[in-house]
Scaffold this motif. Sequence first.
Motif, mmCIF file in Angstrom:
data_model
loop_
_atom_site.group_PDB
_atom_site.id
_atom_site.type_symbol
_atom_site.label_atom_id
_atom_site.label_comp_id
_atom_site.label_asym_id
_atom_site.label_seq_id
_atom_site.Cartn_x
_atom_site.Cartn_y
_atom_site.Cartn_z
ATOM 1 N N ARG A 238 0.856 -1.184 0.000
ATOM 2 C CA ARG A 238 0.000 0.000 0.000
ATOM 3 C C ARG A 238 0.898 1.242 0.000
ATOM 4 O O ARG A 238 2.018 1.194 0.489
ATOM 5 N N ASN A 239 0.364 2.346 -0.487
ATOM 6 C CA ASN A 239 1.094 3.610 -0.510
ATOM 7 C C ASN A 239 0.404 4.603 0.420
ATOM 8 O O ASN A 239 -0.783 4.901 0.251
ATOM 9 N N ALA A 240 1.139 5.114 1.400
ATOM 10 C CA ALA A 240 0.566 6.042 2.377
ATOM 11 C C ALA A 240 0.059 7.320 1.720
ATOM 12 O O ALA A 240 -0.794 8.015 2.277
ATOM 13 N N ASP A 242 -1.709 7.522 -1.007
ATOM 14 C CA ASP A 242 -2.976 7.314 -1.706
ATOM 15 C C ASP A 242 -4.158 7.686 -0.818
ATOM 16 O O ASP A 242 -4.043 7.758 0.414
ATOM 17 N N SER A 243 -5.295 7.899 -1.451
ATOM 18 C CA SER A 243 -6.539 8.162 -0.739
ATOM 19 C C SER A 243 -7.329 6.857 -0.609
ATOM 20 O O SER A 243 -7.323 6.032 -1.529
ATOM 21 N N THR A 244 -7.996 6.685 0.524
ATOM 22 C CA THR A 244 -8.839 5.499 0.711
ATOM 23 C C THR A 244 -10.325 5.844 0.704
ATOM 24 O O THR A 244 -11.159 4.945 0.564
ATOM 25 N N PRO A 247 -11.315 5.786 -2.718
ATOM 26 C CA PRO A 247 -10.054 5.171 -3.142
ATOM 27 C C PRO A 247 -9.478 5.878 -4.370
ATOM 28 O O PRO A 247 -10.191 6.123 -5.345
ATOM 29 N N SER A 249 -5.465 6.435 -6.549
ATOM 30 C CA SER A 249 -4.022 6.238 -6.648
ATOM 31 C C SER A 249 -3.339 7.563 -6.937
ATOM 32 O O SER A 249 -3.744 8.294 -7.847
ATOM 33 N N THR A 293 -8.193 -2.931 -4.712
ATOM 34 C CA THR A 293 -8.018 -2.226 -3.451
ATOM 35 C C THR A 293 -8.248 -3.189 -2.281
ATOM 36 O O THR A 293 -8.983 -4.164 -2.398
ATOM 37 N N SER A 297 -7.468 0.810 0.085
ATOM 38 C CA SER A 297 -6.113 1.177 -0.340
ATOM 39 C C SER A 297 -5.758 0.483 -1.662
ATOM 40 O O SER A 297 -5.824 -0.749 -1.742
ATOM 41 N N ALA A 323 0.808 -5.003 2.367
ATOM 42 C CA ALA A 323 -0.627 -5.199 2.596
ATOM 43 C C ALA A 323 -0.817 -6.450 3.437
ATOM 44 O O ALA A 323 -0.226 -7.487 3.168
#
Length: 324
Positions: A238-240, A242-244, A247, A249, A293, A297, A323
């Motif tokens: 996962r990339n910190a 990014d928005s969840t 969601p 990228s 996702t 994420s 993940a």
Amino acid sequence: MARTPARALALSLAAATTLAAAACAGDTSGGSGAPAADGQIQLVDAPASSLGLTGDGRAGNAAGSTPASAGPTAAPAAAKWVQLSANKTAIGETVTEVRGFTLYSFTKDTADPPSTNCTGDCAVRWPPVLIQAGGRVFVDGLEGAEVGAVRRPDGGVQVTLGGRPAYRFAGDTVPGDFNGQGVDGAWFAVKPDGSANNKLIGTEVVKPAEPDRTATVAAGRTPDGPVVVDDDGATLYRNAGDSTDPPASRCDEVCATLWQPVVAKNGGRVKVSGIDEERVWWLRRKDGTKQVTLDGSPLYRNAADKSTGTVVASAAAQGWTAAR
């Protein structure tokens, strides 16, 4: 993907010349002849995974994996086996070890005969690629004829490419990084043919990494605990940044050249194994692909990482976590 059948060949280790390095820049303080190494390495023309090997070949646990706490800056340990893989980057082709970390050569070393000029503090900043005498070197996408080994002044056995000893760089934290390129005007990434890649960073146009097309996302295990893996058994991240919610990228530009978005292999939804299906969904990317996702994420695989059963803990410094 079809794999080349494994082909093993025993190679004698080359004699080493002892040259003490006073600093990472390679200043020498003298030297003396060292006896030829008495062991051998075995060259295998196939990826390690084709023989069911996991981890990165280092001793210390049953699977031969590296604990998550051990990044590229950890003290080098002689591996039971090593994999060398060809990799495409912004400076052209490079060679990486199985976890995807770039390998370098040192201009102060010699190739004929092979010898190392990086010891002491230098070898802390530039960890040599060490292998146990008699260990296997797996070659993936490069010519095995360029691979050899040399006995270091401290008795360790170091893998060579094109006759030159191979090293990692402690400043590379993410697989595919080449932060050591051009350092001190003496350190350069190694090409698959064993020569030094002395191109400047960014001299080639690099496209975003191809998506990691997988039919399944599944629960996997590493010495650091459970993780989520793709069809190949590679750890997904996962990339910190990014928005969840919603969601989204945000991995683009340089980030997109190193990290592959995980997408359904057949264009639909991936199958889920060992994971609560309610945790898994997808988002539509700008190119029309559906990125998987987990808990909102977006999931990625590192483009250079060819290992299974490992977690690259050092990637957390850039916001990348396994993940789970």
